[in-house]
Structure formats: C-alpha cells, structure tokens
Write an enzyme that holds these catalytic residues in place. Structure first.
Site, PDB file in Angstrom:
ATOM      1  N   ARG A 161       0.869  -1.178   0.000  1.00 11.63           N
ATOM      2  CA  ARG A 161       0.000   0.000   0.000  1.00 11.63           C
ATOM      3  C   ARG A 161       0.903   1.224   0.000  1.00 11.63           C
ATOM      4  O   ARG A 161       1.927   1.264   0.717  1.00 11.63           O
ATOM      5  CB  ARG A 161      -0.910   0.023   1.236  1.00 11.63           C
ATOM      6  CG  ARG A 161      -2.072  -0.951   1.181  1.00 11.63           C
ATOM      7  CD  ARG A 161      -3.097  -0.564   0.114  1.00 11.63           C
ATOM      8  NE  ARG A 161      -4.237  -1.458   0.059  1.00 11.63           N
ATOM      9  CZ  ARG A 161      -4.364  -2.495  -0.775  1.00 11.63           C
ATOM     10  NH1 ARG A 161      -3.401  -2.757  -1.646  1.00 11.63           N
ATOM     11  NH2 ARG A 161      -5.451  -3.247  -0.759  1.00 11.63           N
ATOM     12  N   HIS A 217      -1.148   0.438  -9.954  1.00 11.15           N
ATOM     13  CA  HIS A 217      -1.744  -0.541  -9.029  1.00 11.15           C
ATOM     14  C   HIS A 217      -2.337  -1.744  -9.780  1.00 11.15           C
ATOM     15  O   HIS A 217      -3.549  -1.969  -9.751  1.00 11.15           O
ATOM     16  CB  HIS A 217      -2.810   0.116  -8.142  1.00 11.15           C
ATOM     17  CG  HIS A 217      -3.043  -0.639  -6.857  1.00 11.15           C
ATOM     18  ND1 HIS A 217      -3.458  -0.037  -5.695  1.00 11.15           N
ATOM     19  CD2 HIS A 217      -2.924  -1.963  -6.560  1.00 11.15           C
ATOM     20  CE1 HIS A 217      -3.581  -0.949  -4.737  1.00 11.15           C
ATOM     21  NE2 HIS A 217      -3.264  -2.131  -5.253  1.00 11.15           N
ATOM     22  N   GLU A 230      -3.308   7.630  -4.076  1.00 16.12           N
ATOM     23  CA  GLU A 230      -3.761   7.123  -5.375  1.00 16.12           C
ATOM     24  C   GLU A 230      -5.061   7.782  -5.795  1.00 16.12           C
ATOM     25  O   GLU A 230      -5.926   7.983  -4.937  1.00 16.12           O
ATOM     26  CB  GLU A 230      -3.993   5.609  -5.271  1.00 16.12           C
ATOM     27  CG  GLU A 230      -2.730   4.831  -5.541  1.00 16.12           C
ATOM     28  CD  GLU A 230      -2.905   3.341  -5.351  1.00 16.12           C
ATOM     29  OE1 GLU A 230      -3.977   2.815  -5.693  1.00 16.12           O
ATOM     30  OE2 GLU A 230      -1.972   2.731  -4.853  1.00 16.12           O
TER      31      GLU A 230
HETATM   32  C1  DGY Z   1      -5.317  -6.071  -2.864  1.00 12.48           C
HETATM   33  O1  DGY Z   1      -6.167  -6.953  -3.049  1.00 12.48           O
HETATM   34  O2  DGY Z   1      -5.153  -5.596  -1.740  1.00 12.48           O
HETATM   35  C2  DGY Z   1      -4.496  -5.641  -4.019  1.00 12.48           C
HETATM   36  O3  DGY Z   1      -3.830  -4.474  -3.766  1.00 12.48           O
HETATM   37  C3  DGY Z   1      -5.361  -5.556  -5.255  1.00 12.48           C
HETATM   38  O4  DGY Z   1      -4.581  -5.423  -6.388  1.00 12.48           O
END
Ligand code: DGY
Length: 331
Positions: free
Chosen positions: A239, A286, A268
C-alpha cells in the site's frame, strides 16, 4: 417476496455477477467505468442488502451511517485499510476480503518491478522508442546483477513468502523482517529473520509486503531510506502510505538509493510530482493482481462471500468474525 438487492461498485468479471444472480438477488452494477464519489456510493448502496466493493471505495462511519438494511460487505481485495472494520462490527455488518487467490499474481508483479528497476527496462525502452538506439554499447544502460545479492522482504506473510520463494531461482539470498517467524520460508529458501533496520542495511533489493495499519504508515521514511545501501532498490506492491513518498522522491533524486519500483502510491491515483520526473523509478497503476485469472478468482470469491452473508451464513473470508458472535447473542 421482493428479491434481495445487491450493489456492485464497479464492473467485475461476469462469473461473479452470475454467482450473485444464482442466489435470486437483484444485482445492480455501477454503470460508469470509474470510481463513484462517496455521495454516489451512498445513493447507489442505500436500500441494498449486500455490497460488493473495491479498495477504491471508502467504507467509513459516515458511509455506514447512511445505510439501511445492509447485511454484508464483500471487498474484492486482500488489503482492507479502506474499511472501518470497527464501525462495521458495531453495526453488526460482516465484511470479507479475498486472501490467497492473488498471492502469485502480486508476487510475480513484485518481481517484474524488481527486474524492471534493476535492469532499467522502462528507461531503456523509452530510449529505443525515441530513436536513440544507434548501436550496442558496452556502457549502455548498465543495471545491477541479481545472483549473489540479498533480497530483503519486509512482511513475510503469504505474498512476501511467495516473493521469497521466487528468489531462489534468481540466486539471491533472502532475509526478512516480520513480527512472526516464517519457518516454511526459512526451510524452503534458507531465509533469515532480521530486524527491519538490519534488513534495510543489508539488502540490495528491499520489497514491502505489509498491510497498511497505523503502525506501518510511513514505515519507510527518511531515516529508513538513509539506512539502505546507496546501490539498493526499493519495491512496493503493498500500500502506498507505507512509504513516505516525498522522502523517497528526495532519496532517489539525491542518489541516496539507486532505484524504486512502485505499484502503489500514497494518494492514489495521484503520484508525487517529483517521482514522475525521475528516471530511476518504475511506476505502475496498481496492477499487482491484474491478471484475467486472478481478478476472476477475486471477484468470484467476493461474490461467494456476499452470497453466504445474504443467506445468513458465516462468510468464509470474514475479517470481522466477532460480528457472528454478537449476532448469536442478539438472536
Ligand atoms: C489487494 O487486493 O489488496 C491488491 O492491492 C489488489 O490489487
């Protein structure tokens, strides 16, 4: 009896919609190919019994307060930092995520970023497309070797461990930092558990696989970047807010570290403007789990979780199981 109503906050693979339709539910899908604003999401989800949503939807207290009769929220993601779980539990709303099914896709993408960063692939490709490739050059786009180097994994859960297993094929040594020992990873790869500080100082490639929590917010800031080798690269597919992006941009600009590969960003879809200017960072929108097979598995898993919640059953991937305990006491 009127059918149960479900809202899906973005177009998802058809197989998932079919799972929900088979329950007899009336399913509405966000007709726009974009993220809904918080107000639009409230309007669309109000009056529905089930919500299938994404990591781009903010499921906070004010959203939950605006709901009436919502009986389940299925998130099509493994990370659930966008959901106020305590608030959902307080309202007796079960929430589920999609663990396991995206492990390999995200691990593959972490490696794609690592290779792209180490071997300067996007930079070299841009050079070629601009018509600047005149001849093979002994000093043209020199990157870094992988064999014999050290990969440092911050967070050795499912995805971090899958990244570690892939390292043996490339001949890297593996070290990891995690609150918990991962004995399987150690057995399979010879990985050693170290402190985060030792990991940063000892790795040639640092890859982040921690969930976003108040504890991991800016886990990598100026001090941590300062501990890394000047020749090291940082990879983030977890993240964005785990990394202090302004500090990272400074470290890359000043040559404090050699490169970075990022699939996730602090705010984002906004990317720090300094990062956009730098040649030594690879930036992706992402797409960690973005394969046809993985996204289908994620969507179907989310739909199956939601179908279970609507039947009043315990969802397999419920992340606030205390709700079921509370519901048992109420009924
Ligand atoms: C998640 O599922 O947390 C991922 O970041 C999706 O791509």
């Amino acid at each position: 009896m009127a059918p149960t109503k479900v809202f899906i906050s973005r177009r998802v693979p058809e197989d998932a919609i079919a799972v929900l339709r088979r329950t007899g539910a009336s399913v509405t899908v966000n007709p726009h190919d974009r993220v809904l604003s918080p107000a639009e999401l409230v309007r669309a989800a109000r009056g529905k019994s089930g919500l299938l949503c994404l990591l781009t939807d903010t499921i906070d207290r004010s959203f939950l307060d605006a709901m009436d009769g919502l009986r389940g929220i299925a998130l099509m993601a493994v990370g659930f930092n966008n959901v106020d779980l305590a608030a959902a539990s307080a309202r007796l709303i079960p929430v589920s995520n999609t663990p396991g099914v995206l492990t390999d896709a995200v691990a593959d993408l972490a490696w794609a970023l690592l290779l792209a960063t180490a071997r300067r692939i996007p930079e070299a490709e841009r050079f070629l497309r601009r018509g600047r490739f005149r001849a093979w050059g002994p000093m043209l786009f020199l990157g870094g070797d992988l064999r014999g180097k050290t990969l440092g994994i911050a967070g050795a859960g499912r995805i971090g461990a899958a990244v570690g297993r892939r390292a043996t094929g490339f001949g890297l040594k593996v070290i990891y930092a995690d609150g918990k020992r991962n004995a399987d990873l150690e057995k399979e790869t010879g990985a050693r558990r170290v402190s985060l500080s030792a990991l940063l100082a000892g790795s040639d490639y640092v890859t982040l696989h921690v969930p976003l929590t108040p504890k991991t917010l800016h886990l990598i800031g100026p001090r941590e970047l300062g501990r890394m080798k000047q020749s090291a690269c940082l990879i983030n597919t977890s993240r964005g807010p785990v990394v202090d992006e302004a500090a990272l941009a400074r470290a890359l600009r000043d040559g404090r570290i050699a490169g970075a590969g990022l699939d996730v960003f602090e705010n984002e879809p906004r990317v720090h403007p300094e990062l956009l200017k730098l040649p030594n960072v690879v930036l992706l929108p992402h797409i960690g789990s973005a394969t046809v097979e993985t996204r289908t598995r994620m969507a179907v898993m989310a739909a199956e979780n939601l179908a279970a919640m609507l039947r009043g059953e315990r969802a397999k991937n419920c992340i606030n199981p205390e709700v079921y305990e509370k519901l048992r006491k109420v009924t």
